[in-house]
Design a protein around this motif. Sequence first.
Motif: not given
Lengths: 599, 189
Positions: A572-583
């Motif tokens: 379940e681990e996620m990579v943060f922080p994240m700028v969503p694609a196109g944001a």
Amino acid sequence: MKYDVHTKVQPVVTGDALPKVRPELTTKGQHMSGAEILLRSLEAEGVKIVFGHPGGAVIHVYDEMHRIKPQFEHILVRHEQGGTHAAEGYAKATGKVGTVLVTSGPGATNTVTGIADAYMDSVPIVVFTGQVPTGLIGNDAFQECDAIGISRSITKHSYLVRDVSDLARTVKEAYHIARTGRPGPVLVDLPKDVLLAKGPFVYPETVNMRGYAVPAEGRVEKLERAAQMIEESERPLFYVGGGAVNSDSSELLTDIARHTGIPVTTTLHGLGAFPEDDTLALRMLGMHGTWWANQAIQHCDLIIAVGARFDDRVTGKLDSWAPHAKVIHIEIDQSCISKNVFADCAILGNVRNVLEQLRPMVKPKDTTEWLKQIDVWRQECPLKYEQDGKLRAQGVIENLRDKTNGDAVVITDVGQHQMWTAQYFRFLHSRTHITSGGLGTMGFGMPAAMGAAFGMREIGSSRPVVCISGDGGFVMNAQEMSVAAAHKLPLKLAVINNRFLGMVRQWQELFHKERYSHTDLSDTNPDFVKLAEANHCVGLRATTPEECRQIIDEAWKVTDRPALMEFQVAKEEMVFPMVPAGAATGEMITDRMTPNSFV
Amino acid sequence: MMADTLVLTPQQIIRKKAAGEPIQPDDSEMTRKHTIVVLVENSIGAFIRVINMFSARGFNIDSVTVGPTEDSSVSRMNIATVGNSRIIAQVLRQLSRLVDTIEVTDLTTTDYVERELCLLKVCYTKDSRSEILDVSDIFRGKVVDITKKTMTFELRGPSQKIDAFIDMMLPHNIVEVARSGRVAMQRDI
């Protein structure tokens, strides 16, 4: 225009980047087969290692190799794609040109992914492909493919050698083009009859290409303008890309940044160009960059881009990226200038030359206020992950860093582990971070690490070579493990196993309402420990933080073959922080709790 | 998603102006026709690389002509394309960085002459014959072939003139049109 092979030119190569030539190779006009001319040209070029795979169209080259025992090592890879990635890893670790030799048809098509990868990431490699005899080209002959046509838009340049008398000159030009300017892949297609034909061998001393210019020094008036812009700025920021690594400008850049007090953020390929333990280091920017680096970009009034190309993974939504910043762009490839972001001051030149020119023109600046503001952002949202006693990928990477004190050549594959490595490893030295950035090639890591290890062995470096990869990507080129084992390379292969295509899973969770379509690998993953052992490597497995530290220690004791460490981590681990694609870069998701308008 | 009513900073306006992009949504796109002359090594491979660059990077080509120059090792390509200033700047830079290109010039920014050759075959009848010849005369066309049913004209001039000529001939049952594409050359000052 054509180079005269009968001239009396003695092939003495000058320049520090160029190797010395063996005197016995200078025998004027000695007749030999095209296959031998190829091998002698590689020797004259100073090639020390060739990654290759034989086949019908290049069988004469391998025959001559057997006969004349050339002054370079040939590594028999188990798949041509692995060969091209190995050449890339070698090139990126050493700064020299990587060499690949494959046969026609499937041999050539199997190199395509590696060539495209090298093209996107500016890696100097030369790929020699066999080709059916010239008389059969276009006849749909056995193992024929139009290698030149297929590779045209993914090579810096390519050659079809039609005459044996052009061969030595072509090799010379291919290496020159691959190495100079913005580096890149060059393909040389060699029909079988050309390799069989006899011709005189003289390796040319110089290249003569009227259409190919290599920028070096920047224009003085542009530099003066840049110096003035730096002087006038209040919140300046260095944005450093792979060009600083390719031109070996790391020390120069570090000196200028410390001299002026201007903070530095790096792209994925810029990691290592500026020591990440420095107070001026903002670490990586962009989609998975740090909060503070992205905030600094959004608020700075001057960006000094150094060998970077304003990639969409860096800028996010272009219209709202760095809205207040003037841009100085130091760049060797004119097509990168103002491609995505308009450069108010564009300096075309080699990054190293330009920085050398710029150094005496800039004065120390008072950036205290600006750095203080960046520190506020740094405190606001530090890199963090859950510390609950479970084994987590970020913890594995921190353990690997602690084991090596950050002094290792780290090669990654593509995916979540790649971003965590970029975030948590803290790179201190140039050419110690090797990854597939532009093309994002899963399966890059293992063979590239092998190539880098050959490179380290060649230059006599004791830096450990560590490959960090995911369970998805590792399997894609795992066949090269046995090659590394055969050559007794003490590779450290860390497989972060979350039993998922983690990055795709992350996007599915965040943006596709948790529809995990075809990303679960638990049924198809091999037993990684057995996979290692089947390939004559050491296999180790960890499921807890204690075991993690233990097997890292154990792996470091293995010195005569690769050691694979499988780390079983939470899916379940996620990579943060994240700028969503196109944001917009200003709108980062910092953790699972961030309200997310993209779902 | 985000609202598109962003208030632009001065720096963003500078960027948009430099790119030739509209600053207000209702500004018309500042695209125009460009004629680019490329001198390349005289080989099929060089020619294909230039054309391939256009398709690989999504640029337009309206027409392209290629032929040898006074130096037999150099070919001259005349490429007609359309784009705003950012796109054209990219086209020029991408062309320049190819190993086989020797010189790249955008003639549109200079004073230049441009010509195109057109062959046009049209059906005629007793009734339409004189009108067709009149139109041809006005455009200074030349009859290069005639049969019992068709006439073939040769016409030279700027592309717009040829467009207009074809337009005038449309009512007369055109059989075939062959256009060379634009060739162009800078004027000496």
